[in-house]
Design an enzyme around this catalytic site. Sequence first.
Site, PDB file in Angstrom:
ATOM      1  CE1 TYR A   1      13.568  -2.407   2.160  1.00 54.31           C
ATOM      2  CE2 TYR A   1      14.290  -0.492   1.390  1.00 54.31           C
ATOM      3  CZ  TYR A   1      13.473  -1.287   0.984  1.00 54.31           C
ATOM      4  OH  TYR A   1      12.742  -1.384   0.430  1.00 54.31           O
TER       5      TYR A   1
ATOM      6  N   GLY B   1      -2.191   3.481   1.970  1.00 56.02           N
ATOM      7  CA  GLY B   1      -3.296   4.617   1.252  1.00 56.02           C
ATOM      8  C   GLY B   1      -3.589   5.577   1.720  1.00 56.02           C
TER       9      GLY B   1
ATOM     10  NE  ARG C   1       1.816   5.019  -4.174  1.00 57.79           N
ATOM     11  CZ  ARG C   1       2.382   4.267  -3.467  1.00 57.79           C
ATOM     12  NH1 ARG C   1       1.209   3.972  -2.807  1.00 57.79           N
ATOM     13  NH2 ARG C   1       2.816   2.781  -4.048  1.00 57.79           N
TER      14      ARG C   1
ATOM     15  CE1 TYR D   1      10.873   3.678  -7.203  1.00 59.03           C
ATOM     16  CE2 TYR D   1      11.165   6.219  -5.732  1.00 59.03           C
ATOM     17  CZ  TYR D   1      11.227   4.481  -5.628  1.00 59.03           C
ATOM     18  OH  TYR D   1      11.648   3.649  -4.706  1.00 59.03           O
TER      19      TYR D   1
ATOM     20  CE  LYS E   1       7.371   1.097   6.517  1.00 58.32           C
ATOM     21  NZ  LYS E   1       6.751   0.004   5.145  1.00 58.32           N
TER      22      LYS E   1
ATOM     23  CB  THR F   1      11.783  -3.604   6.159  1.00 61.52           C
ATOM     24  OG1 THR F   1      11.460  -2.329   5.836  1.00 61.52           O
ATOM     25  CG2 THR F   1      10.481  -3.372   4.869  1.00 61.52           C
TER      26      THR F   1
ATOM     27  CB  SER G   1      14.672   5.042   2.484  1.00 64.00           C
ATOM     28  OG  SER G   1      14.974   3.859   2.044  1.00 64.00           O
TER      29      SER G   1
ATOM     30  CG  HIS H   1       7.099  -1.856   0.179  1.00 67.17           C
ATOM     31  ND1 HIS H   1       8.398  -2.430   0.889  1.00 67.17           N
ATOM     32  CD2 HIS H   1       7.119  -1.042  -0.305  1.00 67.17           C
ATOM     33  CE1 HIS H   1       9.379  -1.965   0.743  1.00 67.17           C
ATOM     34  NE2 HIS H   1       9.165  -1.355   0.095  1.00 67.17           N
TER      35      HIS H   1
END
Length: 426
Positions: free
Chosen positions: A160, A333, A355, A54, A276, A186, A136, A300
């Site tokens: 959101y 990235g 990440r 995930y 965003k 977002t 978030s 995203h």
Amino acid sequence: MVTRQIPNPKDILELMQFKRPEWNARKRRLDAALTIADLRTIAQRRTPKAAFDYTDGAAEGELSIARARQAFEDIEFHPGILTPAPSVDTSCEVLGGPSALPFGIAPTGFTRLMQTEGETAGAGAAAAAGIPFTLSTLGTTSIEDVRATNPHGRNWFQLYVMRDREISYGLTRRAAAAGFDTLFFTVDTPVGGARLRDKRNGFSIPPQLTLGTIINAIPRPWWWIDFLTTPKLEFASLSTTGGTVGELLDAAMDPTISYDDLEVIRGMWPGKIVIKGVQTVTDAKKLIDLGVDGIVLSNHGGRQLDRAPIPFRLLPEVVREVGKDATVIVDTGIMNGADIVASIALGATFTLVGRAYLYGLMAGGRQGVDRAIAILRSEIERTMKLLGVSTLAELGPRHVTQLTRLTPVAQPVRARAPRTSTAAKA
């Protein structure tokens, strides 16, 4: 000829300096991690496949995230010579406040499923490092608990727009009341992306036990012990759960989100507001012209529209069009401090890491997040020193060249059929 002699025992003993063993297993494995990729390897070893995938996965063929990472690798640095930089200042101002480093922690959903300390570890590590933390809408720690963890640091909230607008409005009010200083509105998630790893793993909220998940859990008992002996997951916005992440997003998000929603939220929010998920130069210009406080160039993390634009590749043109004084943030990235330095050199005000921080979290909880931040800090400082710059303000386009791998192909012009006059037809 070489003169030889009988070795002196004293000299031998000086060469045989044994390193003191580290008995703390967590500290030992984290100290051995020298890069974010090393933390990822540890995280994969310690986390059940469904939870790791995930975090690690993206949408469909995962081309967007692969291209984003490749874009950072496809750069060439141009160091200055004879410009000593024995010490560097990595601090900056962003969105009306300070940050000790040119990156903050990006918003990530369902974080406690990756490791039970979740957002508490992220917010605590951000506070210790003096950088912003972003919660978030789909976080697994409440707005108020994040504030309690990071009472004096900078907390940002990612919003959101839900089908039930009152949920979004209520979250906005709670974040403002808790002292969060920036709202990330977002715009790239009208529906959930096709995250195929999650579907293949049967990953759902809450986790569903299958023969496969049980077999995968056998060598990772610590994860399940933590999960089963800590408080039940609580979400910032969802009162009910059940289904894959994509199904939850589709049920909660609203594909009719528009500029009207932005105006409503903007009127409710007392602090800075940042958009965003911007992915075109045209949208960037329009938003800056509307007077928002900043934009985040982001696809995203490659988790929504696969084959989406590469944020880092968009950066120079966006900065040229919206002006160097606009707040332009980049994510997607970033795996190395050099990626962050390159982004700042090409005009970004700030960057976000998602990440990279989560790999640290899965590798070692709060200590793992601290380690991820320390790795990125070290890479930033070393890259700046090697470039010959002492401050972030000294970085500029002269320090970086984006090498070309993917180049747009000119759109073909369709030939129009010649008009035939009425007389000719006759």
